[in-house]
Design a protein around this motif. Structure first.
Motif, PDB file in Angstrom:
ATOM      1  N   ILE A  12     -35.891  71.507  24.756  1.00 51.94           N
ATOM      2  CA  ILE A  12     -34.820  72.093  25.568  1.00 51.94           C
ATOM      3  C   ILE A  12     -33.682  72.523  24.648  1.00 51.94           C
ATOM      4  N   TYR A  82     -30.350  71.320  36.439  1.00 56.36           N
ATOM      5  CA  TYR A  82     -30.741  70.466  35.320  1.00 56.36           C
ATOM      6  C   TYR A  82     -31.978  69.641  35.653  1.00 56.36           C
ATOM      7  N   ALA A  86     -35.357  69.602  33.430  1.00 54.35           N
ATOM      8  CA  ALA A  86     -36.080  68.386  33.061  1.00 54.35           C
ATOM      9  C   ALA A  86     -37.532  68.450  33.508  1.00 54.35           C
ATOM     10  N   SER A  89     -39.553  70.670  31.204  1.00 55.24           N
ATOM     11  CA  SER A  89     -39.785  70.018  29.920  1.00 55.24           C
ATOM     12  C   SER A  89     -40.865  68.944  30.033  1.00 55.24           C
ATOM     13  N   LEU A 119     -31.041  64.646  31.452  1.00 48.78           N
ATOM     14  CA  LEU A 119     -32.031  64.988  30.434  1.00 48.78           C
ATOM     15  C   LEU A 119     -32.300  63.833  29.479  1.00 48.78           C
ATOM     16  N   VAL A 124     -33.436  67.514  23.435  1.00 55.82           N
ATOM     17  CA  VAL A 124     -32.414  68.500  23.799  1.00 55.82           C
ATOM     18  C   VAL A 124     -31.554  68.821  22.587  1.00 55.82           C
TER      19      VAL A 124
END
Length: 216
Positions: A12, A82, A86, A89, A119, A124
């Motif tokens: 990310i 968000y 997540a 990902s 996250l 990230v």
């Protein structure tokens, strides 16, 4: 078998900066040059194609507390987006997303720290996209009249509009990043290459989002 979900998760990259700072161009460079699919889940797509017209600009709300009637929804909008980042990902998809995070609403909302906590455990990188306000004004003035004035009117013979100055003052607070790039002196591809180099060598720990989630 490696059962650590973080090692299987997609990378990310969160880009943060003021409007016209060059975030979208870096997204395009990443999508064009990085290996594998990179999904763009940033503010522009969310506001223009997902948020109902009457609730816009939604997460694109400018600093200054201009729409307190919308503010109760803003943390939920961010949380939903968000959560989607997540989810992508965790399914192994890489994500690049551009935002203009700030906390200059009519009252502090603490959104960035909440987003960082969403996250947790995922790879990230938080990248600050900086650009001097003089260059941002030049970019706005170079656009067509409709695009130039869609959010805030600008002209060469007028003072810098207050919303543009507010973005410059607020968007990089608290200024905790894994990497910062300046698009006034670097091309989008050069910025993307610097991000790739950071990915290759690994982010320092704690990462920017780990520090923000912990209240740094």
């Amino acid at each position: 078998m490696d059962n650590n979900p973080a090692t299987k998760a997609g990378q990310i990259i969160i880009l943060n900066g003021a409007p016209r700072s060059g975030k979208s161009s870096i997204v395009e460079a990443i999508q064009a040059s990085f290996e594998g699919p990179w999904m763009n889940l940033g503010v522009d797509a969310y506001v223009r194609h997902i948020t109902p017209q009457r609730y816009r600009p939604g997460i694109g709300l400018r600093p200054g507390g201009e729409r307190p009637d919308l503010e109760p929804l803003i943390p939920t909008f961010y949380s939903a987006l968000y959560a989607s980042i997540a989810a992508h990902s965790r399914l192994g998809l890489n994500v690049v997303a551009e935002f203009g995070h700030h906390d200059a609403y009519s009252r502090p909302l603490g959104i960035l720290a909440d987003c960082a906590r969403q996250l947790a455990g995922l790879p990230v990188l938080f990248v600050g996209v900086r650009c001097p306000i003089k260059t941002i004004m030049q970019r706005r003035l170079a656009e067509g009249a409709e695009r130039r004035n869609e959010y805030v009117g600008v002209s060469a013979d007028a003072p810098i509009p207050a919303p543009i100055s507010a973005w410059q003052a607020e968007v990089h607070q608290p200024g905790i990043y894994d990497l910062e790039v300046d698009t006034s002196v670097k091309t989008p591809q050069t910025c993307a290459d610097e991000i790739r180099q950071l990915m290759d060598r690994g982010a320092p720990h704690p990462t920017a989002f780990e520090r923000l989630a912990a209240g740094a």
